[in-house]
Design a protein around this motif. Structure first.
Motif, PDB file in Angstrom:
ATOM      1  N   PHE A  79       0.830  -1.185   0.000  1.00 38.04           N
ATOM      2  CA  PHE A  79       0.000   0.000   0.000  1.00 38.04           C
ATOM      3  C   PHE A  79       0.870   1.242   0.000  1.00 38.04           C
ATOM      4  O   PHE A  79       0.431   2.313   0.280  1.00 38.04           O
ATOM      5  CB  PHE A  79      -0.907   0.008   1.219  1.00 38.04           C
ATOM      6  CG  PHE A  79      -1.680  -1.263   1.382  1.00 38.04           C
ATOM      7  CD1 PHE A  79      -2.783  -1.513   0.585  1.00 38.04           C
ATOM      8  CD2 PHE A  79      -1.306  -2.216   2.312  1.00 38.04           C
ATOM      9  CE1 PHE A  79      -3.500  -2.683   0.732  1.00 38.04           C
ATOM     10  CE2 PHE A  79      -2.026  -3.375   2.456  1.00 38.04           C
ATOM     11  CZ  PHE A  79      -3.124  -3.618   1.664  1.00 38.04           C
ATOM     12  N   GLY A  80       2.112   1.064  -0.325  1.00 41.24           N
ATOM     13  CA  GLY A  80       3.046   2.156  -0.063  1.00 41.24           C
ATOM     14  C   GLY A  80       3.298   3.082  -1.224  1.00 41.24           C
ATOM     15  O   GLY A  80       3.269   2.686  -2.367  1.00 41.24           O
ATOM     16  N   VAL A  81       3.542   4.317  -0.897  1.00 42.31           N
ATOM     17  CA  VAL A  81       4.147   5.189  -1.889  1.00 42.31           C
ATOM     18  C   VAL A  81       5.547   5.434  -1.365  1.00 42.31           C
ATOM     19  O   VAL A  81       5.750   5.759  -0.221  1.00 42.31           O
ATOM     20  CB  VAL A  81       3.399   6.519  -2.064  1.00 42.31           C
ATOM     21  CG1 VAL A  81       3.553   7.439  -0.889  1.00 42.31           C
ATOM     22  CG2 VAL A  81       3.845   7.223  -3.318  1.00 42.31           C
ATOM     23  N   HIS A 121      -6.362   0.079  -3.578  1.00 45.03           N
ATOM     24  CA  HIS A 121      -5.426   1.122  -3.137  1.00 45.03           C
ATOM     25  C   HIS A 121      -4.600   1.637  -4.320  1.00 45.03           C
ATOM     26  O   HIS A 121      -4.451   2.845  -4.503  1.00 45.03           O
ATOM     27  CB  HIS A 121      -4.523   0.557  -2.037  1.00 45.03           C
ATOM     28  CG  HIS A 121      -3.442   1.502  -1.590  1.00 45.03           C
ATOM     29  ND1 HIS A 121      -3.536   2.252  -0.442  1.00 45.03           N
ATOM     30  CD2 HIS A 121      -2.252   1.807  -2.150  1.00 45.03           C
ATOM     31  CE1 HIS A 121      -2.432   2.996  -0.317  1.00 45.03           C
ATOM     32  NE2 HIS A 121      -1.630   2.733  -1.340  1.00 45.03           N
ATOM     33  N   GLU A 122      -4.091   0.725  -5.131  1.00 40.58           N
ATOM     34  CA  GLU A 122      -3.307   1.158  -6.292  1.00 40.58           C
ATOM     35  C   GLU A 122      -4.186   1.902  -7.294  1.00 40.58           C
ATOM     36  O   GLU A 122      -3.749   2.850  -7.940  1.00 40.58           O
ATOM     37  CB  GLU A 122      -2.614  -0.040  -6.957  1.00 40.58           C
ATOM     38  CG  GLU A 122      -1.627  -0.796  -6.063  1.00 40.58           C
ATOM     39  CD  GLU A 122      -0.509   0.069  -5.485  1.00 40.58           C
ATOM     40  OE1 GLU A 122      -0.257   1.164  -6.015  1.00 40.58           O
ATOM     41  OE2 GLU A 122       0.092  -0.342  -4.478  1.00 40.58           O
ATOM     42  N   HIS A 166      -4.313   5.409  -6.393  1.00 39.71           N
ATOM     43  CA  HIS A 166      -3.200   6.223  -6.888  1.00 39.71           C
ATOM     44  C   HIS A 166      -3.455   6.669  -8.331  1.00 39.71           C
ATOM     45  O   HIS A 166      -3.061   7.750  -8.740  1.00 39.71           O
ATOM     46  CB  HIS A 166      -1.879   5.450  -6.818  1.00 39.71           C
ATOM     47  CG  HIS A 166      -1.327   5.337  -5.422  1.00 39.71           C
ATOM     48  ND1 HIS A 166      -1.219   6.411  -4.572  1.00 39.71           N
ATOM     49  CD2 HIS A 166      -0.842   4.273  -4.728  1.00 39.71           C
ATOM     50  CE1 HIS A 166      -0.688   6.014  -3.411  1.00 39.71           C
ATOM     51  NE2 HIS A 166      -0.464   4.722  -3.478  1.00 39.71           N
ATOM     52  N   GLU A 177      -0.835   8.429   0.735  1.00 36.08           N
ATOM     53  CA  GLU A 177      -1.138   7.029   1.054  1.00 36.08           C
ATOM     54  C   GLU A 177      -2.501   6.883   1.712  1.00 36.08           C
ATOM     55  O   GLU A 177      -3.269   5.970   1.393  1.00 36.08           O
ATOM     56  CB  GLU A 177      -0.063   6.469   1.997  1.00 36.08           C
ATOM     57  CG  GLU A 177       1.239   6.177   1.324  1.00 36.08           C
ATOM     58  CD  GLU A 177       1.019   5.322   0.101  1.00 36.08           C
ATOM     59  OE1 GLU A 177       0.296   4.308   0.189  1.00 36.08           O
ATOM     60  OE2 GLU A 177       1.530   5.693  -0.957  1.00 36.08           O
TER      61      GLU A 177
HETATM   62 ZN   LIG Z   1       0.254   3.418  -2.024  1.00 39.98          ZN
END
Ligand SMILES: [Zn+2]
Length: 299
Positions: free
Chosen positions: A46-48, A174-175, A178, A205
């Protein structure tokens, strides 16, 4: 989350195998450096992490799959099968396409779906070469979500079969969030190297988590692309509890504890367990309109 067994998916946004695009230096969202600790990898789902993908990451031509195939024709029953990640992603993409097309239209905004690429071990992207170690990510120049199948297998070990189904859809949602940020220009607000609980990275995020929550609530209310019944059933209380547990599991504070170091909020790039649960629920309860993390005094 459970698909209607008789649902038919006709999206062509999901493909499997290979990659595309030249290796370049563009920034990827959700990817990060090469790490070997699985828990840290899980955090990246789930990260940026604006370190971006390493353009020079070695790709073994022998194992690089050639070309890719579009996935079509899955049913809801197949998408519910824990072993059938491909059909689950197709079903999820079908639902997210319908949800976000309706939501963006309602707000007078132009919208095109991202494409979704399932890959095995390594892939060439418009953001550079990526391996499984990077975790799932969104590449803005490609408008494409990259999901690694071996990563999903690791996640399934951690969350179990049913929890794994939901966690996979959470990753995709989640993506996809983005992608919405990219389409609306909000992704441009992220400043490289900006970390900490109230930073632009964390706000980005948490907004993607919030968008995922909004989709979870809205999916069962949104007609299929061709006007048919929604492809997903309303999430049960237990399923939402599992989603919140997944959000808790990948909080920065918890991951810092698990890695044996002390908790250092200034290093956060994704948000604490509490922040991630809060914003997932904000989206679930309040919809997309409740997801303005940029103007919230505190996130
Ligand atoms: Zn993310």
């Amino acid at each position: 989350m459970t698909f209607r067994g008789d649902a038919n998916f006709d999206t062509t946004t999901v493909s499997k195998g290979g990659g595309r695009g030249p290796s370049g230096g563009a920034i990827a969202v959700g990817g990060g450096g090469i790490v070997t600790v699985i828990l840290v990898i899980v955090s990246m789902i789930f990260g940026v992490d604006l370190t971006g993908l390493a353009p020079s990451a070695p790709i073994d031509p022998q194992s690089q799959s050639q070309g890719s195939e579009e996935v079509t024709g899955c049913t809801g029953e197949q998408a519910n099968d824990p072993a059938n990640v491909t059909c689950r992603m197709e079903g999820g993409a079908d639902s997210m396409s319908a949800f976000w097309t309706a939501t963006m239209q309602a707000n007078g905004l132009e919208y095109a779906d991202p494409s979704v690429q399932l890959f095995d071990r390594q892939v060439e992207t418009g953001c550079g070469a990526a391996t499984s170690a990077v975790g799932p990510f969104y590449c803005p120049p490609d408008q494409r979500i990259y999901l690694d199948e071996t990563f999903f297998a690791q996640m399934r070990d951690q969350f179990g079969a049913e929890g794994g189904n939901l966690a996979e859809l959470y990753v995709l949602a989640h993506e996809w969030g983005h992608h919405i940020q990219s389409a609306t220009g909000q992704l441009d607000r992220v400043q490289q190297g900006d970390t900490g609980p109230q930073s632009s990275a964390v706000r980005s995020e948490l907004q993607a988590d919030c968008y995922a929550g909004a989709w979870m609530a809205g999916a069962s209310q949104t007609a299929d692309d061709d006007g048919g019944a929604p492809v997903l059933e309303q999430p049960t209380e237990e399923q939402m509890a599992r989603a919140l547990d997944a959000a808790r599991t990948i909080g920065d504070d918890r991951l810092q504890e698990m890695s044996g170091g002390g908790v250092n909020p200034e290093g956060w790039t994704h948000g604490s367990s509490e922040q991630r649960q809060t914003w997932l629920l904000n989206g679930y309860n309040g919809g997309v309109g409740a997801c303005d993390t940029w103007n919230a005094a505190e996130v």
